[in-house]
Motif scaffolding. Sequence first.
Motif, PDB file in Angstrom:
ATOM      1  N   LEU A 496       0.837  -1.198   0.000  1.00  0.00           N
ATOM      2  CA  LEU A 496       0.000   0.000   0.000  1.00  0.00           C
ATOM      3  C   LEU A 496       0.878   1.256   0.000  1.00  0.00           C
ATOM      4  O   LEU A 496       1.770   1.385   0.835  1.00  0.00           O
ATOM      5  CB  LEU A 496      -0.910  -0.021   1.234  1.00  0.00           C
ATOM      6  CG  LEU A 496      -1.842   1.178   1.435  1.00  0.00           C
ATOM      7  CD1 LEU A 496      -2.852   1.280   0.296  1.00  0.00           C
ATOM      8  CD2 LEU A 496      -2.568   1.072   2.780  1.00  0.00           C
ATOM      9  N   TYR A 497       0.637   2.146  -0.937  1.00  0.00           N
ATOM     10  CA  TYR A 497       1.411   3.392  -1.066  1.00  0.00           C
ATOM     11  C   TYR A 497       2.915   3.101  -1.129  1.00  0.00           C
ATOM     12  O   TYR A 497       3.719   3.751  -0.458  1.00  0.00           O
ATOM     13  CB  TYR A 497       1.108   4.351   0.085  1.00  0.00           C
ATOM     14  CG  TYR A 497      -0.355   4.719   0.209  1.00  0.00           C
ATOM     15  CD1 TYR A 497      -0.976   5.470  -0.778  1.00  0.00           C
ATOM     16  CD2 TYR A 497      -1.110   4.307   1.299  1.00  0.00           C
ATOM     17  CE1 TYR A 497      -2.321   5.807  -0.677  1.00  0.00           C
ATOM     18  CE2 TYR A 497      -2.462   4.636   1.409  1.00  0.00           C
ATOM     19  CZ  TYR A 497      -3.057   5.380   0.416  1.00  0.00           C
ATOM     20  OH  TYR A 497      -4.386   5.710   0.516  1.00  0.00           O
ATOM     21  N   ALA A 498       3.281   2.139  -1.941  1.00  0.00           N
ATOM     22  CA  ALA A 498       4.693   1.721  -2.051  1.00  0.00           C
ATOM     23  C   ALA A 498       5.405   2.567  -3.115  1.00  0.00           C
ATOM     24  O   ALA A 498       5.819   2.068  -4.167  1.00  0.00           O
ATOM     25  CB  ALA A 498       4.767   0.231  -2.381  1.00  0.00           C
ATOM     26  N   PHE A 499       5.560   3.858  -2.816  1.00  0.00           N
ATOM     27  CA  PHE A 499       6.093   4.801  -3.801  1.00  0.00           C
ATOM     28  C   PHE A 499       7.504   4.429  -4.262  1.00  0.00           C
ATOM     29  O   PHE A 499       7.813   4.475  -5.449  1.00  0.00           O
ATOM     30  CB  PHE A 499       6.090   6.220  -3.230  1.00  0.00           C
ATOM     31  CG  PHE A 499       4.747   6.698  -2.744  1.00  0.00           C
ATOM     32  CD1 PHE A 499       3.578   6.308  -3.381  1.00  0.00           C
ATOM     33  CD2 PHE A 499       4.654   7.551  -1.650  1.00  0.00           C
ATOM     34  CE1 PHE A 499       2.332   6.745  -2.935  1.00  0.00           C
ATOM     35  CE2 PHE A 499       3.423   8.004  -1.204  1.00  0.00           C
ATOM     36  CZ  PHE A 499       2.262   7.600  -1.838  1.00  0.00           C
ATOM     37  N   ARG A 500       8.361   4.085  -3.321  1.00  0.00           N
ATOM     38  CA  ARG A 500       9.748   3.766  -3.675  1.00  0.00           C
ATOM     39  C   ARG A 500       9.809   2.539  -4.572  1.00  0.00           C
ATOM     40  O   ARG A 500      10.554   2.521  -5.569  1.00  0.00           O
ATOM     41  CB  ARG A 500      10.562   3.545  -2.391  1.00  0.00           C
ATOM     42  CG  ARG A 500      11.956   2.958  -2.535  1.00  0.00           C
ATOM     43  CD  ARG A 500      12.858   3.768  -3.449  1.00  0.00           C
ATOM     44  NE  ARG A 500      12.798   5.182  -3.137  1.00  0.00           N
ATOM     45  CZ  ARG A 500      13.039   6.161  -4.004  1.00  0.00           C
ATOM     46  NH1 ARG A 500      13.336   5.854  -5.247  1.00  0.00           N
ATOM     47  NH2 ARG A 500      12.960   7.420  -3.650  1.00  0.00           N
ATOM     48  N   SER A 501       9.001   1.547  -4.271  1.00  0.00           N
ATOM     49  CA  SER A 501       8.994   0.340  -5.098  1.00  0.00           C
ATOM     50  C   SER A 501       8.536   0.646  -6.515  1.00  0.00           C
ATOM     51  O   SER A 501       9.091   0.121  -7.490  1.00  0.00           O
ATOM     52  CB  SER A 501       8.091  -0.728  -4.476  1.00  0.00           C
ATOM     53  OG  SER A 501       8.592  -1.152  -3.222  1.00  0.00           O
TER      54      SER A 501
END
Length: 620
Positions: A496-501
């Motif tokens: 959830l909300y894994a921006f870096r990934s």
Amino acid sequence: MSSPDDSALRKRMSTEKPSPSPSPSAATPSPALSQGSRKAAAPTRWLLLTASLFIALCFVYTKRDSLLGPEALSEAYALCSREGAQIYTLDEQNPRAQCLVVNGSKFTSTGSLDHILANWRDTTPGHPHVRFLKPGQIVVPGLSDSHAHVLEYGATKQMPLEGTKSISGKFQTVDRVRTYIQADPDILDDKTKFVEGWGWDHTKWLLEEWPTYHAFENDPIVAGRPIVLQSKDGHALWVSLAVLQSIELPNEVEGGVIVRDPSGKPTGVFLDNAQDLIIRPEPTYKQLQKRFASTVKDAHSLGLTAVHDAGFNPISLEFFRKEAQSSELPIRVYGMKYFDETAAYWGDSFGKIVRAGNNRLSVRSVKIFADGALRSGGAALYEPYADNPETRGFLRTSPETLNDVIPKFMKDGWQVNVHAIGDRANGVVLDAFEAALAKANVTALRPRLEHAQILAQKDMARFGDLGVIASVQPTHAISDMWFAEDRLGPERVKGLYAFRSIIDHGARITLGSDFPVEDMNPLAGFYAAITRVSPEGTSPHGPGGWFPEQRMTRFEALKGMTLDPAYASFTEDILGSITPGKFADFVVLSQDIMTVPAASVLSTGVVTTVIDGKPVYGTI
């Protein structure tokens, strides 16, 4: 910003040699001097008088801002920092600069003060006119919000409901409705007038439960009126008994839910597609103008120069078209035309609007809803909800429809922007994108996943491979982090909300707020992206941040609200960076958000907001 200061310019532009200073003896001649000596001393007196007058005039000039108000801004001007390269241009060729130069509506040059003065006549007409930043201030390109609801934000100003802690009680939700009614004699005296509000959030109430129409009927002032209240996330309506009795309800709604009590009677809450059953009075044109003006006023004060409106319905589309035709829009608007699957396909018949009204309005994208919201339990998941195993959420648009219309819209040249929150919804949409893009030019189409909140590991890699843009809202992360694990479980919540990934898999991210669902302030999104903690500095994982490995860098966050939104709206050639030839949209901030402690970012103020070279908030 400080008053105009031409001292540096005079030193650089003057070619005259300074007159020699008079000697002390010449300054005060003796009475015993001969007549010839006195005649020789006369020019010296005039020189002293002229110098004194010049100094006095300079004093008045430097104080004119405080005495007479600021000097009018020239058509061509430079804005510089005395502290070095304090302008973050987002231009790869010249990422930081001491000065920017504007002529009319566009940037003409960037660089050091020496550079822009030496090259002034080659790039800019007229005499150099330079303004300086105050100590500590910086300049960034105009800020964009990639996902917002412009007129809806203005509507929330009528009766804001955010921040309540329960359904009933003093200063709580129903009490705010009563206060609103009592403050308007026309509504108070006429029980047939609709009462509308926005912002209730049952996940923040002390007892997390869906509200019912009974709460309205228990209040003597509120009872018996047609009341429609929109939830904070925009995915639920709470209505009164009068509204319920005015409509005929089906047993079920595809892609939506009519919330019912154990006996099967509707309680007054409608989720996602079921909201379409509620018919509300259409706002007047004057009401829409008032809502728009309210939104623009706040947007300018927060440094926003452009917004992507995530869902033009027929009313809002016609409003913005008319406004752009009759006058220049006060802010740049990139609109997404709402897709209604019950209506006929229009992608091959509706004329796109591209950079109309002096480059202020574009409508060349379509907004499709794949599922609902996590907050209301409508996000479509592969596996059941951890806190409600009876459901996996639901798709608002079927996979068959998505696979049918997405290729059609792309073939007809539309950017396709799909709301997808749950992992299943994101997977289904990526499947449709993958099929549609097999023989297409991705750069020409630039499809977007709006929100892209919960992603399975297998789907993260597909973002970069397909060239799909992830349009995300960092403030959602710090709002949802408090209930997310309960809803999704300890493993699934990691997606959830894994921006870096998403970034590390090669995808392009563009940032927004989803206002009025979240705070409009773009610096709140910047802060959330780089910290993943609440404004108070807390998170379920402590002060180090909620899944801190998913933080974005400051440069990524700034790019995500400047150059990336420009790319996501096909305007990177004219917007998004402080580059010669682009439109002069920029913002002056009170402190350097790229270097101050993260906890200080939210104390940053917007000093000036500039669109097309002209201040729309503050002064230069």
